[in-house]
Design a protein around this motif. Structure first.
Motif, PDB file in Angstrom:
ATOM      1  N   ARG A 102      12.411 -67.993 -22.789  1.00 51.99           N
ATOM      2  CA  ARG A 102      11.422 -66.450 -22.445  1.00 51.99           C
ATOM      3  C   ARG A 102      11.807 -65.662 -21.651  1.00 51.99           C
ATOM      4  NH1 ARG A 102       7.461 -71.046 -22.446  1.00 51.99           N
ATOM      5  NH2 ARG A 102       7.550 -70.895 -20.353  1.00 51.99           N
ATOM      6  N   ALA A 103      12.479 -66.085 -20.580  1.00 57.67           N
ATOM      7  CA  ALA A 103      13.151 -65.397 -19.817  1.00 57.67           C
ATOM      8  C   ALA A 103      14.380 -64.439 -20.442  1.00 57.67           C
ATOM      9  CB  ALA A 103      13.963 -66.079 -18.340  1.00 57.67           C
ATOM     10  N   ALA A 104      15.045 -65.117 -21.110  1.00 55.47           N
ATOM     11  CA  ALA A 104      16.217 -64.148 -21.801  1.00 55.47           C
ATOM     12  C   ALA A 104      15.761 -63.128 -22.884  1.00 55.47           C
ATOM     13  CB  ALA A 104      17.131 -65.321 -22.849  1.00 55.47           C
ATOM     14  N   GLN A 105      14.412 -63.534 -23.508  1.00 55.59           N
ATOM     15  CA  GLN A 105      14.103 -62.653 -24.184  1.00 55.59           C
ATOM     16  C   GLN A 105      13.535 -61.600 -23.572  1.00 55.59           C
ATOM     17  OE1 GLN A 105      10.612 -64.051 -26.543  1.00 55.59           O
ATOM     18  NE2 GLN A 105      10.231 -62.639 -27.701  1.00 55.59           N
ATOM     19  N   GLN A 109      14.751 -57.504 -23.688  1.00 64.85           N
ATOM     20  CA  GLN A 109      13.768 -56.336 -23.787  1.00 64.85           C
ATOM     21  C   GLN A 109      13.805 -55.137 -22.703  1.00 64.85           C
ATOM     22  OE1 GLN A 109      10.033 -58.069 -24.209  1.00 64.85           O
ATOM     23  NE2 GLN A 109      10.225 -58.900 -26.303  1.00 64.85           N
ATOM     24  N   GLY A 110      14.923 -55.495 -21.696  1.00 68.09           N
ATOM     25  CA  GLY A 110      14.757 -54.811 -20.305  1.00 68.09           C
ATOM     26  C   GLY A 110      14.446 -54.928 -19.042  1.00 68.09           C
ATOM     27  N   SER A 111      13.719 -56.143 -19.265  1.00 63.58           N
ATOM     28  CA  SER A 111      12.993 -56.603 -17.953  1.00 63.58           C
ATOM     29  C   SER A 111      13.913 -57.604 -17.311  1.00 63.58           C
ATOM     30  CB  SER A 111      11.801 -57.127 -18.357  1.00 63.58           C
ATOM     31  OG  SER A 111      11.135 -57.752 -17.288  1.00 63.58           O
ATOM     32  N   LEU A 112      14.512 -57.110 -16.140  1.00 60.82           N
ATOM     33  CA  LEU A 112      15.443 -58.125 -15.422  1.00 60.82           C
ATOM     34  C   LEU A 112      14.893 -58.628 -14.433  1.00 60.82           C
ATOM     35  CD1 LEU A 112      18.906 -55.981 -15.898  1.00 60.82           C
ATOM     36  CD2 LEU A 112      18.292 -58.004 -17.133  1.00 60.82           C
ATOM     37  N   GLN A 138      22.373 -60.639 -10.601  1.00 62.38           N
ATOM     38  CA  GLN A 138      23.546 -59.667 -10.765  1.00 62.38           C
ATOM     39  C   GLN A 138      23.312 -58.874 -11.631  1.00 62.38           C
ATOM     40  OE1 GLN A 138      26.652 -62.241 -11.358  1.00 62.38           O
ATOM     41  NE2 GLN A 138      26.673 -63.224  -9.326  1.00 62.38           N
ATOM     42  N   LEU A 139      22.941 -59.028 -12.813  1.00 62.65           N
ATOM     43  CA  LEU A 139      22.786 -57.980 -13.899  1.00 62.65           C
ATOM     44  C   LEU A 139      21.503 -56.734 -13.429  1.00 62.65           C
ATOM     45  CD1 LEU A 139      22.462 -59.890 -17.214  1.00 62.65           C
ATOM     46  CD2 LEU A 139      24.042 -58.532 -16.386  1.00 62.65           C
TER      47      LEU A 139
END
Length: 369
Positions: A102-105, A109-112, A138-139
């Motif tokens: 879910r975090a990767a999804q 979608q742009g939510s880091l 980091q991203l």
């Protein structure tokens, strides 16, 4: 040439079902093995012929006929237990992966800003979640830096273009315009825009690390850079002192030359109005190589020193009307080049005024302490 058509792949069996079936299979196979052991090691001692006795004594065939239905029922029970237990256990085991997914999804979608933040004792899943959270952090920092850099770069590139447009409009409306002065001024503005563009290209090259590493002697590069900048130092009444050890590293000769040139140029420009000094030294330590550039100058507060390596940060007092002040990317380029060579940049304000800049680079042949 048309792009190849991508055929969507069929979604296979989920990992939870695979683990469930694997768990149930292990349970069923274990049950079959246990029943087989009973049949092989116990029933073989029972004779298959009719046993004559005062009362009924079952023989092997009778036991087998009675044993098989019970064994089938027991296998069905084991299968149900295996499927149910496997489904529950697999769900609990894969729950951390679902959270990471879910975090990767959200990241895709742009939510880091989202984090997995997996709790519990440290295990493989906890380590994976922590690594994933560190990567997201980091991203996010890199993305914020890139956005800030893009905004600053756009502003900096827009400035010379706006100046040129204003000058041309004024000259068009002025019948008595001085053409030679206009050309000189436009050439100066254009040269500054070219300088900024070249600095951005060097910065981009350093960040991509698209260069070939070769043995480089920092002491020789320091001598070449100071020799090139010596006329500027003489015009500004600055004395340069170069020395130190023969410091060999692996890296790009062009980028490291740019690094040293930027440091020496900054040390000359941001110096005393007269009788200033610049000291350039190279040091070789057992596990690192250091390039140190010190200069005299104004007293710098710690909060200003902490921001000097950020792109387009010139310092309010240091960036006065000076033709050699640069485009605000000197130390930012130095930091990126150092990082591209697995090194680091350390800025320290000198007592009495000026700046101490130290670039640490890995030693090509680390020596034991």
């Amino acid at each position: 040439m048309a792009d190849p058509v991508r055929v969507p792949r069929r979604r296979g069996m989920s990992a939870r079902w695979k683990l469930t079936l694997s768990y149930a299979g292990v349970v069923v196979v274990s049950g079959i093995g246990l029943l087989a052991a009973v049949a092989v090691y116990l029933l073989r001692y029972v004779p298959d012929a009719a046993i004559i006795a005062d009362r009924f004594v079952p023989n092997r065939s009778d036991l087998i006929r009675a044993f098989i239905p019970a064994a089938v029922v027991m296998m069905l029970v084991l299968l149900a237990i295996g499927l149910g237990g496997g489904w529950i256990i697999a769900g609990r085991m894969l729950a951390p992966l679902d959270r990471i997914g879910r975090a990767a999804q959200l990241a895709a979608q742009g939510s880091l800003s989202h984090r997995v933040a997996l709790e519990g004792p440290r295990d493989e899943f906890r380590d994976l979640a922590d690594v994933f959270d560190a990567m997201l952090e980091q991203l996010e920092a890199h993305m914020s830096e890139q956005q800030r850099f893009a905004a600053n770069a756009s502003h900096e590139l827009r400035t010379p273009l706006a100046i040129s447009q204003t000058m041309l409009e004024v000259a068009r409306n002025d019948p008595a315009r001085d053409t030679d002065a206009l050309i000189d001024r436009l050439q100066e503005v254009n040269a500054r825009a070219i300088e900024l563009t070249e600095a951005l290209l060097v910065l981009s090259r350093a960040e991509r690390r698209t260069f070939t590493r070769e043995p480089v002697d920092l002491s020789l590069l320091a001598e070449e850079s100071t020799e090139t900048l010596l006329p500027l130092a003489e015009r500004r009444d600055v004395t340069i002192d170069v020395g130190g050890d023969s410091a060999h590293v692996f890296g790009s000769s062009a980028l490291l030359q740019q690094l040293i040139t930027n440091l020496v140029h900054n040390a000359i420009v941001h110096n005393r109005p007269s009788a200033g000094t610049v000291v350039v030294r190279t040091h070789v330590l057992p596990h690192a190589v250091a390039l140190v550039v010190e200069n005299t100058g104004d007293v710098l507060p710690p909060h200003l020193v902490a921001t000097l390596a950020e792109p387009f940060q010139r310092g309010a007092e240091r960036a006065r009307s000076d033709d050699h002040v640069g485009v605000g990317l000197g130390l930012a380029i130095v930091q990126r080049i150092a990082q591209a060579h697995d090194g680091s940049l350390v800025l320290t304000a000198r007592h009495g005024g000026g700046l101490n800049v130290t670039v640490w680079l890995p030693h090509p042949f680390p020596q034991p302490r």
